[in-house]
Design a protein around this motif. Structure first.
Motif, PDB file in Angstrom:
ATOM      1  N   ALA A 184      -0.590  -8.950  -5.863  1.00 43.52           N
ATOM      2  CA  ALA A 184      -0.410  -9.467  -4.494  1.00 43.52           C
ATOM      3  C   ALA A 184      -1.584  -9.136  -3.580  1.00 43.52           C
ATOM      4  CB  ALA A 184       0.891  -8.904  -3.911  1.00 43.52           C
ATOM      5  N   ILE A 185      -2.418  -8.166  -3.989  1.00 44.56           N
ATOM      6  CA  ILE A 185      -3.564  -7.818  -3.136  1.00 44.56           C
ATOM      7  C   ILE A 185      -4.900  -8.121  -3.837  1.00 44.56           C
ATOM      8  CG2 ILE A 185      -2.314  -6.047  -1.808  1.00 44.56           C
ATOM      9  CD1 ILE A 185      -3.803  -3.919  -3.545  1.00 44.56           C
ATOM     10  N   GLY A 186      -4.845  -8.851  -4.936  1.00 47.82           N
ATOM     11  CA  GLY A 186      -6.051  -9.084  -5.742  1.00 47.82           C
ATOM     12  C   GLY A 186      -6.864 -10.292  -5.287  1.00 47.82           C
ATOM     13  N   TYR A 215     -13.516  -5.138  -1.815  1.00 42.04           N
ATOM     14  CA  TYR A 215     -12.663  -4.398  -2.749  1.00 42.04           C
ATOM     15  C   TYR A 215     -12.228  -3.041  -2.196  1.00 42.04           C
ATOM     16  CZ  TYR A 215     -11.433  -1.142  -6.391  1.00 42.04           C
ATOM     17  OH  TYR A 215     -10.794  -0.161  -7.094  1.00 42.04           O
ATOM     18  N   GLU A 216     -13.214  -2.279  -1.730  1.00 40.35           N
ATOM     19  CA  GLU A 216     -12.918  -0.896  -1.339  1.00 40.35           C
ATOM     20  C   GLU A 216     -11.851  -0.840  -0.246  1.00 40.35           C
ATOM     21  OE1 GLU A 216     -14.508   1.880  -2.642  1.00 40.35           O
ATOM     22  OE2 GLU A 216     -15.733   0.640  -3.953  1.00 40.35           O
ATOM     23  N   ASN A 217     -12.018  -1.713   0.741  1.00 39.65           N
ATOM     24  CA  ASN A 217     -11.098  -1.700   1.879  1.00 39.65           C
ATOM     25  C   ASN A 217      -9.678  -2.031   1.426  1.00 39.65           C
ATOM     26  OD1 ASN A 217     -13.766  -2.330   2.352  1.00 39.65           O
ATOM     27  ND2 ASN A 217     -13.386  -3.080   4.397  1.00 39.65           N
ATOM     28  N   VAL A 218      -9.580  -3.037   0.532  1.00 39.63           N
ATOM     29  CA  VAL A 218      -8.255  -3.485   0.099  1.00 39.63           C
ATOM     30  C   VAL A 218      -7.586  -2.424  -0.775  1.00 39.63           C
ATOM     31  CG1 VAL A 218      -7.039  -5.244  -1.250  1.00 39.63           C
ATOM     32  CG2 VAL A 218      -8.856  -5.913   0.331  1.00 39.63           C
ATOM     33  N   ALA A 219      -8.360  -1.819  -1.671  1.00 37.81           N
ATOM     34  CA  ALA A 219      -7.763  -0.783  -2.520  1.00 37.81           C
ATOM     35  C   ALA A 219      -7.311   0.409  -1.671  1.00 37.81           C
ATOM     36  CB  ALA A 219      -8.775  -0.336  -3.576  1.00 37.81           C
ATOM     37  N   MET A 220      -8.152   0.811  -0.721  1.00 32.61           N
ATOM     38  CA  MET A 220      -7.835   2.026   0.035  1.00 32.61           C
ATOM     39  C   MET A 220      -6.706   1.808   1.045  1.00 32.61           C
ATOM     40  SD  MET A 220      -9.651   4.117  -1.478  1.00 32.61           S
ATOM     41  CE  MET A 220      -9.084   5.512  -0.524  1.00 32.61           C
ATOM     42  N   LEU A 221      -6.696   0.621   1.673  1.00 31.64           N
ATOM     43  CA  LEU A 221      -5.644   0.361   2.668  1.00 31.64           C
ATOM     44  C   LEU A 221      -4.465  -0.381   2.037  1.00 31.64           C
ATOM     45  CD1 LEU A 221      -8.028  -0.656   5.602  1.00 31.64           C
ATOM     46  CD2 LEU A 221      -6.711   1.461   5.423  1.00 31.64           C
ATOM     47  N   GLY A 222      -4.552  -0.654   0.731  1.00 28.48           N
ATOM     48  CA  GLY A 222      -3.475  -1.319   0.004  1.00 28.48           C
ATOM     49  C   GLY A 222      -2.823  -0.366  -0.978  1.00 28.48           C
ATOM     50  N   SER A 223      -3.275  -0.420  -2.249  1.00 27.59           N
ATOM     51  CA  SER A 223      -2.608   0.382  -3.288  1.00 27.59           C
ATOM     52  C   SER A 223      -2.597   1.872  -2.950  1.00 27.59           C
ATOM     53  CB  SER A 223      -3.292   0.154  -4.639  1.00 27.59           C
ATOM     54  OG  SER A 223      -4.695   0.357  -4.541  1.00 27.59           O
TER      55      SER A 223
END
Ligand code: PTT
Ligand code: SF4
Length: 611
Positions: free
Chosen positions: A269-271, A308-316
């Motif tokens: 869902a966040i990819g 990528y970094e922002n989504v991984a850190m503020l997501g998963s």
């Protein structure tokens, strides 16, 4: 000199003065530019032990000999200073028109010291520098600030500014440009705030002088065309760095629930493909035909640029599986001027502390509203938790105590970026030994490690980390151009030596560039050692305890963790190959071979040096 402008602008905000100075050709040859210039200036001009927030600390904006020429992705500059977050050398790299205009105004670097009495904007227009009082901009976010300045100075000027986080000295505040390019993870925005400097506007009109202008023009154009022919180009334009979410999930390295796991149930869902469904446009740095900034509409209906970094850190990492909500958190991080990596790391820490009952506040995993409120409290240093978390994860773990340091995910005080290392010893070494703390930029060895086998702690891995530190943290940070054309679409490295020759007229081989990279790397290490003196030890290069002590409990690599004894042996091997002693301090011989005898001499006053 060709390629370089040969000038540095020295700005003193306390005195309201700016003086341009020339520098020796040997500085250009030995340190190239960007990180090299920044490290040399900070080493030479800063007193050991200086308070990062004092007027005496210096903030350096530095470009390199290729910056702003017409060639792929050359619109980047380095921002550097003594870091308030780590107490060591700190820098970051921003894609910004400011890089282009600073060079066209005639400067390879601008060094800012002092402290303005009132909120100030510095305007550098070719040979002139003006100091404008700007109370009306204080407390505006970075987007509003840039918009106002552009309405006065024109849409194509180069602007670097801070948001409220920088003003309020949040220790991982960044410097922002072009609505979403943000750099200087270890608190470069806070240093700018401590100088009461809200923004710098660059307006340059000079042409850069290449040694061989015709060759330069032709090579640059050819390199742009070459980028377009690469097989991965079309997909890169679609997803940019976002496809790394799927890759990290597949390989169990996606930071999840404060790095306790490497897989996230809602990763899809966040990819990258989920992002494509809400994407509205591409944005990018100047001079670039790869424009990899994915602009999406967030849950607040604002535009937010995702990497990528922002989504991984503020997501998963905080258990949030709605990409629109992740984008909304990213947007506020950009507005306040907060580093999204450190922020996601610290929110994860706070959520874990809340779950464990170590703090009174209720901040559930994936709690979008609670996270958003907390981000505001951090940016404004709201008394209590906001203020505590504004000092970074290490300080927060000291403040909260009760063994929370076990899962405070940092190296040397800089929060770990978006790769979990339970299963990847070489990447852990890259974090451990990076020049600024746990950042992936010096050696993103993880893709190679996953491909070639992650179990071992071999000499080959050590060599690969060093090779990448030379290329990425060394050459690309000094040149100063974006490394993504090389890494992501495969623009061959030979282009850069050919372009260097056309720009500077010098025959510089990759061997020469690697020596510069080693010189700069050793100088940044010397900076750290000078600051920490006798407190310095190999422990400073150790990744967080969690990866050694708590195995993954989910995914195909369930049960895996790092081995501390093997890591320590690998670290000692790394030191030997670098020519450092068992504490990770360069020997006299190593410094001398790199032309840094004067550095050895000064270092000797603070710590015992091995011959
Ligand atoms: C970089 C770090 C990164 S690295 C990312 S996403 W990445 C995060 N981006 C942030 C952001 O955005 N907003 C925010 N408030 N905080 C952020 N923190 C994080 O900062 C960036 C690109 C990217 S996207 C990468 S990898 C490459 N980095 C390069 C580099 O370091 N050097 C170089 N010569 N070329 C590079 N090319 C790529 O640039 P820091 P940018 Mg940033 C919204 O700055 O401090 O170096 O930290 O620079 O202009 O935004 O470009 O998946
Ligand atoms: Fe900027 Fe991306 Fe282009 Fe690099 S590839 S210069 S990060 S837009």
């Amino acid at each position: 000199m060709f390629g370089w402008t040969g000038k540095i602008l020295h700005v003193n905000l306390s005195k309201g003065k700016a003086v341009a100075d020339t520098y020796e050709a040997s500085m250009a040859r030995n340190f190239l530019g960007g990180r090299g210039f920044a490290a040399k200036i900070l080493w030479t001009e800063l007193e050991r032990g200086i308070d990062p927030f004092s007027p005496g600390n210096k903030l350096v904006f530095a470009a390199g000999p290729l910056t702003a020429f017409s060639l792929p992705s050359s619109g980047k500059l380095v921002v550097a200073s003594k870091s308030p977050l780590t107490g060591g050398y700190g820098d970051g790299n921003i894609g910004t028109l400011a890089a282009v205009h600073m060079r066209k105004a005639g400067y390879d670097a601008v060094v800012v010291e002092g402290r303005a009495k009132k909120p100030t904007v510095l305007i550098v227009r070719d040979e002139t520098a003006e100091f404008l009082e700007s109370k009306d901009l204080w407390d505006l976010n970075s987007f509003e600030t840039e918009k106002k300045l552009k309405s006065v100075y024109g849409p194509n000027t180069g602007i670097l500014c801070i948001g409220q986080a920088g003003e309020n000295l949040v220790k991982y505040a960044t410097i922002v440009s072009q609505e979403g390019r943000s750099g200087g993870r270890p608190g470069m925005g806070a240093v700018m705030g401590s100088k009461v400097l809200k923004a710098v506007v660059f307006i340059g009109s000079h042409d850069l002088q290449a040694a061989y202008p015709k060759e330069m023009q032709e090579l640059g154009a050819e390199a742009y065309r070459e980028v377009l022919t690469k097989p991965n180009y079309a997909f890169w334009k679609r997803q940019g760095t976002l496809s790394t979410i799927e890759w990290s999930q597949e390989n169990s390295v996606l930071p999840t629930y404060n790095y306790s796991e490497g897989v996230f149930q809602k990763a899809e869902a966040i990819g990258g493909f989920a992002m494509e469904k809400i994407k509205v446009s591409n944005r990018g740095c100047p001079q670039c035909n790869m424009t990899c900034g994915n602009v999406v509409k967030d849950s607040d209906r604002k535009e937010s640029e995702l990497d990528y970094e922002n989504v991984a850190m503020l997501g998963s990492n905080i258990g949030l599986g709605s990409l629109k909500q992740v984008a909304a958190l990213n947007r506020v991080a950009d507005e306040y001027g907060l580093d999204a990596i450190s922020l996601g790391n610290i929110l994860g820490f706070a959520m874990e502390a809340s779950e464990e009952g170590l703090i009174d506040e209720k901040i559930p995993w994936g709690g979008f509203k609670a996270a958003k409120t907390l981000i505001k409290d951090i940016a404004y240093r709201q008394e209590g938790l906001g203020d505590l978390l504004a000092d970074g994860v290490y300080a927060a773990s000291v403040g909260i105590g009760q063994n929370s340091n076990q899962w405070a995910m940092h190296v040397k005080g800089l929060e770990v970026s978006a790769y979990d290392c339970h299963t990847t010893p070489a990447m852990a070494l890259a974090y451990g030994t990076s020049s600024i703390g746990a950042h992936h930029k010096d050696a993103w060895v993880i893709s190679w490690e996953v491909k070639t086998g992650r179990k071992g702690y071999s000499a080959e891995k050590v060599d690969k980390v060093i090779e990448l530190q030379r290329l990425r943290g060394g050459v690309f940070e000094c040149l100063t151009v974006c490394r993504l054309p090389w890494i992501e679409v495969g623009l061959e490295l030979e282009w850069y030596t050919k372009l260097m020759h056309a720009a500077t007229g010098l025959e510089i081989s990759w061997g020469d560039l690697n020596v510069v990279a080693d010189r700069v790397f050793n100088l940044t290490r010397a900076f750290w050692v000078r600051e920490f003196g006798k407190k310095w030890s190999a422990e400073m290069d150790s990744p967080p305890d969690r990866w050694f002590d708590e195995p993954l409990s989910e995914g195909p690599l369930k049960g895996t963790k790092l081995d501390r004894t093997k890591y320590d042996i690998m670290l000692q091997n790394y030191y030997r190959r670098r020519g450092w002693d068992g504490r990770g301090i360069p020997t006299k011989l190593t410094l001398s071979k790199l032309g840094l005898k004067d550095v050895a001499k000064e270092l000797k006053g603070h710590v015992k040096l091995v011959d």
